[in-house]
Design a protein around this motif. Structure first.
Motif, PDB file in Angstrom:
ATOM      1  N   ILE A 117     -20.623   0.682   8.448  1.00 55.83           N
ATOM      2  CA  ILE A 117     -20.025   1.586   7.466  1.00 55.83           C
ATOM      3  C   ILE A 117     -19.070   2.557   8.151  1.00 55.83           C
ATOM      4  N   ALA A 118     -19.473   3.075   9.307  1.00 56.39           N
ATOM      5  CA  ALA A 118     -18.614   4.000  10.043  1.00 56.39           C
ATOM      6  C   ALA A 118     -17.298   3.342  10.446  1.00 56.39           C
ATOM      7  N   ALA A 119     -17.358   2.048  10.763  1.00 52.69           N
ATOM      8  CA  ALA A 119     -16.141   1.341  11.160  1.00 52.69           C
ATOM      9  C   ALA A 119     -15.326   0.859   9.963  1.00 52.69           C
ATOM     10  N   ALA A 120     -15.998   0.517   8.867  1.00 55.25           N
ATOM     11  CA  ALA A 120     -15.302  -0.065   7.717  1.00 55.25           C
ATOM     12  C   ALA A 120     -14.710   0.978   6.787  1.00 55.25           C
ATOM     13  N   ALA A 121     -15.296   2.185   6.728  1.00 56.22           N
ATOM     14  CA  ALA A 121     -14.814   3.194   5.791  1.00 56.22           C
ATOM     15  C   ALA A 121     -13.336   3.545   6.007  1.00 56.22           C
ATOM     16  N   PRO A 122     -12.879   3.782   7.245  1.00 52.37           N
ATOM     17  CA  PRO A 122     -11.437   4.051   7.416  1.00 52.37           C
ATOM     18  C   PRO A 122     -10.567   2.880   6.983  1.00 52.37           C
ATOM     19  N   LEU A 123     -11.057   1.639   7.187  1.00 51.72           N
ATOM     20  CA  LEU A 123     -10.285   0.477   6.773  1.00 51.72           C
ATOM     21  C   LEU A 123     -10.195   0.387   5.248  1.00 51.72           C
ATOM     22  N   LEU A 124     -11.297   0.733   4.581  1.00 56.54           N
ATOM     23  CA  LEU A 124     -11.256   0.766   3.120  1.00 56.54           C
ATOM     24  C   LEU A 124     -10.317   1.860   2.631  1.00 56.54           C
ATOM     25  N   GLY A 125     -10.323   3.001   3.338  1.00 55.52           N
ATOM     26  CA  GLY A 125      -9.365   4.052   2.996  1.00 55.52           C
ATOM     27  C   GLY A 125      -7.930   3.610   3.211  1.00 55.52           C
ATOM     28  N   LEU A 126      -7.705   2.856   4.279  1.00 56.63           N
ATOM     29  CA  LEU A 126      -6.361   2.321   4.537  1.00 56.63           C
ATOM     30  C   LEU A 126      -5.953   1.334   3.457  1.00 56.63           C
ATOM     31  N   LEU A 127      -6.916   0.542   2.994  1.00 51.56           N
ATOM     32  CA  LEU A 127      -6.624  -0.375   1.893  1.00 51.56           C
ATOM     33  C   LEU A 127      -6.166   0.391   0.661  1.00 51.56           C
ATOM     34  N   GLY A 128      -6.864   1.497   0.353  1.00 51.70           N
ATOM     35  CA  GLY A 128      -6.439   2.321  -0.774  1.00 51.70           C
ATOM     36  C   GLY A 128      -5.055   2.905  -0.560  1.00 51.70           C
ATOM     37  N   THR A 129      -4.754   3.264   0.693  1.00 52.86           N
ATOM     38  CA  THR A 129      -3.427   3.792   1.004  1.00 52.86           C
ATOM     39  C   THR A 129      -2.349   2.741   0.745  1.00 52.86           C
ATOM     40  N   VAL A 130      -2.608   1.518   1.172  1.00 52.28           N
ATOM     41  CA  VAL A 130      -1.640   0.435   0.952  1.00 52.28           C
ATOM     42  C   VAL A 130      -1.450   0.186  -0.537  1.00 52.28           C
ATOM     43  N   ILE A 131      -2.546   0.181  -1.281  1.00 54.79           N
ATOM     44  CA  ILE A 131      -2.436  -0.027  -2.728  1.00 54.79           C
ATOM     45  C   ILE A 131      -1.649   1.112  -3.360  1.00 54.79           C
ATOM     46  N   GLY A 132      -1.878   2.328  -2.881  1.00 53.03           N
ATOM     47  CA  GLY A 132      -1.113   3.464  -3.393  1.00 53.03           C
ATOM     48  C   GLY A 132       0.369   3.328  -3.083  1.00 53.03           C
ATOM     49  N   MET A 133       0.708   2.838  -1.887  1.00 53.90           N
ATOM     50  CA  MET A 133       2.111   2.635  -1.537  1.00 53.90           C
ATOM     51  C   MET A 133       2.745   1.561  -2.418  1.00 53.90           C
ATOM     52  N   ILE A 134       1.974   0.541  -2.739  1.00 51.04           N
ATOM     53  CA  ILE A 134       2.490  -0.478  -3.660  1.00 51.04           C
ATOM     54  C   ILE A 134       2.800   0.139  -5.011  1.00 51.04           C
ATOM     55  N   GLU A 135       1.902   1.026  -5.464  1.00 52.15           N
ATOM     56  CA  GLU A 135       2.148   1.723  -6.737  1.00 52.15           C
ATOM     57  C   GLU A 135       3.419   2.572  -6.652  1.00 52.15           C
ATOM     58  N   ILE A 136       3.612   3.230  -5.521  1.00 57.15           N
ATOM     59  CA  ILE A 136       4.791   4.082  -5.357  1.00 57.15           C
ATOM     60  C   ILE A 136       6.076   3.248  -5.405  1.00 57.15           C
ATOM     61  N   PHE A 137       6.074   2.144  -4.655  1.00 60.54           N
ATOM     62  CA  PHE A 137       7.268   1.288  -4.658  1.00 60.54           C
ATOM     63  C   PHE A 137       7.484   0.636  -6.019  1.00 60.54           C
ATOM     64  N   GLY A 138       6.376   0.354  -6.701  1.00 66.03           N
ATOM     65  CA  GLY A 138       6.508  -0.246  -8.016  1.00 66.03           C
ATOM     66  C   GLY A 138       7.061   0.714  -9.055  1.00 66.03           C
ATOM     67  N   SER A 139       6.944   2.005  -8.788  1.00 66.52           N
ATOM     68  CA  SER A 139       7.460   2.993  -9.744  1.00 66.52           C
ATOM     69  C   SER A 139       8.965   3.152  -9.655  1.00 66.52           C
TER      70      SER A 139
END
Length: 218
Positions: A117-139
């Motif tokens: 969990i300690a190792a995967a949580a930042p990666l899951l946060g990064l996944l959310g960041t990438v999805i957020g960037m996709i939303e930004i570019f899609g706007s």
């Protein structure tokens, strides 16, 4: 909090699940790794006192094995001498080592999950960041941007990154702490076995050499 979760979007749900699991594991490990349950301070001295002149009865050995994890390790050596009166030092040490390894393995239960969990949580946060960037570019579009979609994308990117770090940092700290506790207990098991081996071998030598005398340990 509900507003933040809604703003963070669906990527926040795996992070929430990780936070719940991590909290449950931390509480469980704090309860399970208490000194009184693993290695009571006076237990070895009590065993040496009880077995000063003779081996304890099977009932006493059974109670010792149920008292704590260290008690299981010490009881395994006593039972080995009771079962095999002519047991030698190498065989007795092997019994202690195998029982100690099994005990340490049980103490490490759930620690791999906490470390994951300690190792995967930042990666899951990064996944959310990438999805957020996709939303930004899609706007963005040639005819103009969508402010609402842009704001939603920024929220997803920032909130998920923050949540990932908030979960990962404490999880890593507790993982290191519990790992250190297990290592300390492993050393205590080893030192206790080292003290008990020559004590138990007196009874083995006594039975193989009827004329030998038992000397009280100093």
């Amino acid at each position: 909090m509900l507003t933040i979760i809604q703003a963070a979007g669906w990527p926040i749900w795996p992070l929430i699940l990780c936070s719940i699991v991590a909290l449950a594991l931390v509480i469980e490990r704090f309860v399970s790794l208490r000194t009184i349950k693993i290695a009571p301070p006076r237990l070895l001295d009590e065993v040496l006192t009880v077995s000063r002149n003779s081996l304890p009865s099977p009932d006493v050995v059974g109670k010792l094995a149920k008292s704590s994890v260290l008690g299981q390790v010490l009881a395994s050596g006593v039972q080995a001498v009771m079962t095999e009166p002519r047991i030698g030092e190498p065989a007795l040490r092997t019994v202690f080592e195998s029982t100690g390894r099994a005990a340490v393995h049980r103490l490490e239960r759930y620690l791999n999950t906490l470390g994951t969990i300690a190792a995967a949580a930042p990666l899951l946060g990064l996944l959310g960041t990438v999805i957020g960037m996709i939303e930004i570019f899609g706007s963005q579009s040639p005819t103009g941007g969508n402010p609402e979609q842009l704001a939603h994308g920024i929220s997803i990117a920032l909130y998920n990154t923050a949540f990932g770090l908030i979960i990962a940092i404490p999880a890593l700290m507790f993982y290191r702490y519990f790992r250190g506790r297990v290592d300390e207990y492993a050393i205590e098991f080893e030192q206790a076995a080292e003290r008990l081996v020559p004590h138990l071998l007196r009874f083995s030598l006594l039975r193989t050499q009827p004329n030998a005398t038992v000397k009280a340990p100093e």
